[in-house]
Scaffold this active site. Structure first.
Site, PDB file in Angstrom:
ATOM      1  N   CYS A 180       4.634   5.354   9.751  1.00 25.29           N
ATOM      2  CA  CYS A 180       5.214   4.528   8.677  1.00 25.29           C
ATOM      3  C   CYS A 180       6.711   4.732   8.518  1.00 25.29           C
ATOM      4  CB  CYS A 180       4.499   4.825   7.366  1.00 25.29           C
ATOM      5  SG  CYS A 180       2.735   4.609   7.487  1.00 25.29           S
ATOM      6  N   PHE A 198       8.968  15.941  -2.245  1.00 24.31           N
ATOM      7  CA  PHE A 198       9.674  15.376  -1.083  1.00 24.31           C
ATOM      8  C   PHE A 198      11.049  15.989  -0.891  1.00 24.31           C
ATOM      9  CE2 PHE A 198       7.803  12.148   1.617  1.00 24.31           C
ATOM     10  CZ  PHE A 198       6.517  12.222   1.131  1.00 24.31           C
ATOM     11  N   LEU A 199      11.139  17.255  -1.272  1.00 25.35           N
ATOM     12  CA  LEU A 199      12.397  17.982  -1.072  1.00 25.35           C
ATOM     13  C   LEU A 199      12.140  19.154  -0.131  1.00 25.35           C
ATOM     14  CD1 LEU A 199      14.519  18.486  -4.306  1.00 25.35           C
ATOM     15  CD2 LEU A 199      14.986  17.035  -2.343  1.00 25.35           C
ATOM     16  N   GLY A 242       7.956  12.068  10.468  1.00 26.81           N
ATOM     17  CA  GLY A 242       7.432  11.335  11.623  1.00 26.81           C
ATOM     18  C   GLY A 242       6.330  10.421  11.134  1.00 26.81           C
ATOM     19  N   LEU A 259      -0.660   4.429   0.205  1.00 29.70           N
ATOM     20  CA  LEU A 259      -1.530   5.540   0.615  1.00 29.70           C
ATOM     21  C   LEU A 259      -0.821   6.441   1.604  1.00 29.70           C
ATOM     22  CD1 LEU A 259      -4.782   3.524   1.496  1.00 29.70           C
ATOM     23  CD2 LEU A 259      -4.200   4.615  -0.684  1.00 29.70           C
ATOM     24  N   ARG A 260      -1.133   7.736   1.528  1.00 29.80           N
ATOM     25  CA  ARG A 260      -0.625   8.679   2.532  1.00 29.80           C
ATOM     26  C   ARG A 260      -1.761   9.060   3.461  1.00 29.80           C
ATOM     27  NH1 ARG A 260       0.745  13.036  -1.766  1.00 29.80           N
ATOM     28  NH2 ARG A 260      -1.188  12.103  -2.471  1.00 29.80           N
ATOM     29  N   GLU A 261      -1.472   9.163   4.728  1.00 31.15           N
ATOM     30  CA  GLU A 261      -2.485   9.626   5.665  1.00 31.15           C
ATOM     31  C   GLU A 261      -2.896  11.037   5.267  1.00 31.15           C
ATOM     32  OE1 GLU A 261      -1.883   9.135   9.893  1.00 31.15           O
ATOM     33  OE2 GLU A 261      -0.719   7.316   9.538  1.00 31.15           O
ATOM     34  N   GLU A 290       0.832  -1.191   0.000  1.00 29.59           N
ATOM     35  CA  GLU A 290       0.000   0.000   0.000  1.00 29.59           C
ATOM     36  C   GLU A 290       0.871   1.247   0.000  1.00 29.59           C
ATOM     37  OE1 GLU A 290      -3.448  -0.227  -0.192  1.00 29.59           O
ATOM     38  OE2 GLU A 290      -2.554   1.636  -0.874  1.00 29.59           O
ATOM     39  N   ARG A 305       1.874   9.921  16.238  1.00 29.84           N
ATOM     40  CA  ARG A 305       2.932   8.919  16.448  1.00 29.84           C
ATOM     41  C   ARG A 305       4.273   9.399  15.884  1.00 29.84           C
ATOM     42  NH1 ARG A 305      -0.180   3.700  14.292  1.00 29.84           N
ATOM     43  NH2 ARG A 305      -1.240   5.314  13.107  1.00 29.84           N
TER      44      ARG A 305
HETATM   45  C1  UGA Z   1       4.079   7.578   3.802  1.00 27.74           C
HETATM   46  C2  UGA Z   1       4.259   7.418   2.285  1.00 27.74           C
HETATM   47  O1  UGA Z   1       4.252   8.704   1.657  1.00 27.74           O
HETATM   48  C3  UGA Z   1       3.131   6.574   1.687  1.00 27.74           C
HETATM   49  O2  UGA Z   1       3.374   6.364   0.306  1.00 27.74           O
HETATM   50  C4  UGA Z   1       3.108   5.225   2.398  1.00 27.74           C
HETATM   51  O3  UGA Z   1       2.028   4.424   1.936  1.00 27.74           O
HETATM   52  C5  UGA Z   1       2.942   5.452   3.894  1.00 27.74           C
HETATM   53  O4  UGA Z   1       4.020   6.277   4.398  1.00 27.74           O
HETATM   54  C6  UGA Z   1       2.978   4.091   4.558  1.00 27.74           C
HETATM   55  O5  UGA Z   1       4.002   3.435   4.494  1.00 27.74           O
HETATM   56  O6  UGA Z   1       1.914   3.644   5.034  1.00 27.74           O
HETATM   57  P1  UGA Z   1       2.562   9.116   5.375  1.00 27.74           P
HETATM   58  O7  UGA Z   1       3.307   8.524   6.518  1.00 27.74           O
HETATM   59  O8  UGA Z   1       1.092   9.229   5.434  1.00 27.74           O
HETATM   60  O9  UGA Z   1       2.873   8.298   4.023  1.00 27.74           O
HETATM   61  O10 UGA Z   1       3.110  10.601   5.206  1.00 27.74           O
HETATM   62  P2  UGA Z   1       3.949  11.453   4.155  1.00 27.74           P
HETATM   63  O11 UGA Z   1       3.054  12.414   3.500  1.00 27.74           O
HETATM   64  O12 UGA Z   1       4.764  10.601   3.288  1.00 27.74           O
HETATM   65  O13 UGA Z   1       4.897  12.262   5.158  1.00 27.74           O
HETATM   66  C7  UGA Z   1       5.756  11.578   6.057  1.00 27.74           C
HETATM   67  C8  UGA Z   1       6.568  12.562   6.855  1.00 27.74           C
HETATM   68  O14 UGA Z   1       7.564  13.185   6.043  1.00 27.74           O
HETATM   69  C9  UGA Z   1       5.784  13.714   7.473  1.00 27.74           C
HETATM   70  O15 UGA Z   1       6.221  13.916   8.802  1.00 27.74           O
HETATM   71  C10 UGA Z   1       6.130  14.901   6.597  1.00 27.74           C
HETATM   72  O16 UGA Z   1       6.050  16.132   7.299  1.00 27.74           O
HETATM   73  C11 UGA Z   1       7.550  14.591   6.227  1.00 27.74           C
HETATM   74  N1  UGA Z   1       7.983  15.235   4.953  1.00 27.74           N
HETATM   75  C12 UGA Z   1       7.393  14.907   3.787  1.00 27.74           C
HETATM   76  C13 UGA Z   1       9.012  16.165   4.971  1.00 27.74           C
HETATM   77  O17 UGA Z   1       9.596  16.467   6.044  1.00 27.74           O
HETATM   78  N2  UGA Z   1       9.421  16.728   3.795  1.00 27.74           N
HETATM   79  C14 UGA Z   1       8.840  16.418   2.615  1.00 27.74           C
HETATM   80  O18 UGA Z   1       9.270  16.966   1.568  1.00 27.74           O
HETATM   81  C15 UGA Z   1       7.802  15.488   2.611  1.00 27.74           C
END
Ligand code: UGA
Length: 422
Positions: free
Chosen positions: A249, A238-239, A246, A142-144, A140, A316
């Protein structure tokens, strides 16, 4: 198709709701009654669950209420937390499969939970050896916070199976969704999931390192993001630098992959650095405050944002939560605000009387707040640490804040402001 979904966390409930929306007959089950009454905080999810349970092609039941087989396809969507040693705890996945076996002994078992490479083959030769189930790894992505949208607009669908019939059944789940399909072995599919999360986490830690260095050189990370992100080999997404990743995942999956590598005799050095950089990054505002104020005891500081990102109530492994406890550890007078975390007095009340604000989550409610009003409610020196680089530094400076971002010029910008350390 008749589909069973075991585990109604955010992946399971989104899968159940979205599969019901496209007309499948879905039975979602959980052993935790709370999950049935209180679905995860996820945009559009509640509406879909309500709509399709009333149309009756979606039923959500406690495991004790299920007497019949669940369906031709069963999605396993239980949690895979880290255990005390940092390895993946597969007990929920295993007990879900044991439970399914009490209801039926054939069908297609689709693993949506994130499990370490090799798990599927162990399940096939172990737990499923006395059954006629076929097994598919279908990770999967999906992003939260955008999970319902992501379900209908995936970048790719990965199907790990050696069986054409199972592949066909899983393709049926996603009928109508246009995207590339990667058909591969079970173990490769499992690895794709870890590699995807690990790469994204690496991008984040990389840009955070460059941002920290930008502070040293007094250069602008915003321009660097554009300057490198426009190269399609690098890509702009993602940059975004900040206080690090956090959630439920990335931290868990990256640690798990690192531990799995170690235990299989491979030293994945890059991943260790990604983890180290991320663990340090969330405390960057603390270092800054210590630098500016010295002793933080009794200092009124407001932490804005406790969830790990906007659009979720998930705290979390959240940088905001960790930073707030570190500040409390320094005996600062810590106030907290987050729109999704209930017990707080509201944004304006939380910032009133604070000498410093630390923005840890880029909630629109925070980014688009009345910053003039916030300024007027604070006490000098009105320090503003933007841990997500989501505010306009010039605007904040013009309002009178002592603004500091991550890699946005560091000292040079800060020195333009006229504040006197207490
Ligand atoms: C992430 C992945 O993006 C999903 O593809 C994956 O399905 C999911 O984990 C999982 O394994 O279940 P998620 O944890 O919902 O999804 O959140 P993200 O939107 O990916 O962000 C993760 C963290 O990275 C957040 O704390 C966000 O603030 C941080 N982030 C994201 C950054 O610090 N910089 C960025 O450029 C992007």
């Amino acid at each position: 198709m008749r589909i069973g979904v075991v585990g109604l966390g955010y992946v399971g409930s989104v899968a159940a709701a979205c599969l019901a929306k496209v007309g499948h007959d879905v039975l979602g089950v959980d052993r935790d009654r709370q999950r049935l009454q209180d679905p995860p905080y996820e945009p559009y999810l509640n509406r879909l669950l309500g709509l399709y349970t009333s149309k009756r092609n979606l039923r959500l039941l406690h495991t004790s209420e299920v007497s019949d087989p669940l369906g031709e396809v069963i999605l396993i969507c239980t949690g895979t937390p880290s255990n005390v040693t940092g390895l993946v705890d597969l007990s929920q996945v295993k007990s879900a499969i044991e439970w399914v076996k009490t209801k039926q002994t054939s069908g297609t078992l689709v693993m949506k939970s994130t499990v370490p490479p090799g798990t599927g083959n162990q399940i096939i030769t172990g737990l499923l050896s006395d059954t006629s189930f076929s097994y598919v790894s279908n990770p999967e992505f999906l992003r939260e916070g955008t999970a319902v949208h992501d379900w209908f607009h995936p970048d790719r669908i990965v199907i790990g199976t050696g069986s054409k019939e199972s592949e066909y059944r899983v393709r049926k789940l996603y009928e109508g969704i246009k995207c590339p399909y990667i058909i591969t072995s079970v173990t490769t599919a499992e690895m794709i999931k870890y590699a995807a999360n690990a790469f994204l986490a690496t991008k984040i830690s990389f840009i955070n390192e460059v941002a920290n260095l930008s502070d040293v050189f007094g250069v602008s990370i915003d321009d660097i993001q554009e300057g490198i992100g426009l190269d399609p080999r690098i890509g702009r997404s993602f940059l975004n630098p900040g206080v690090g990743y956090g959630g439920s995942c990335f931290p868990k999956d990256i640690r798990a992959l690192d531990n799995l590598s170690d235990s299989s005799g491979y030293d994945f050095q890059l991943l260790k650095s990604v983890i180290r950089v991320n663990n340090r990054q969330r405390y960057r505002p603390l270092d800054f405050l210590k630098n500016q104020f010295g002793n933080l005891e009794g200092l009124p500081i407001c932490v804005l944002g406790l969830t790990f990102k906007p659009g979720t109530d998930d705290t979390r492994e959240s940088p905001g939560v960790d930073l707030a406890s570190a500040l409390e550890g320094k005996k600062a007078d810590v106030r907290k605000y987050d729109p999704a975390v209930q017990e707080n007095p509201g944004l304006l009340a939380s910032v009133t009387g604070s000498k410093a604000l630390i923005l840890m989550t880029e909630w629109p409610q925070i980014v688009n707040a009345d910053w003039e009003e916030i300024y007027s409610r604070m006490l000098p020196p009105r320090l503003l640490f933007d841990g997500r680089n989501c505010l306009n530094p010039e605007e904040m400076y013009n309002l009178g804040f002592c603004y500091r971002g991550v890699g946005r010029g560091g000292e040079s910008l800060y020195k333009r402001s006229s504040w006197i350390p207490r």
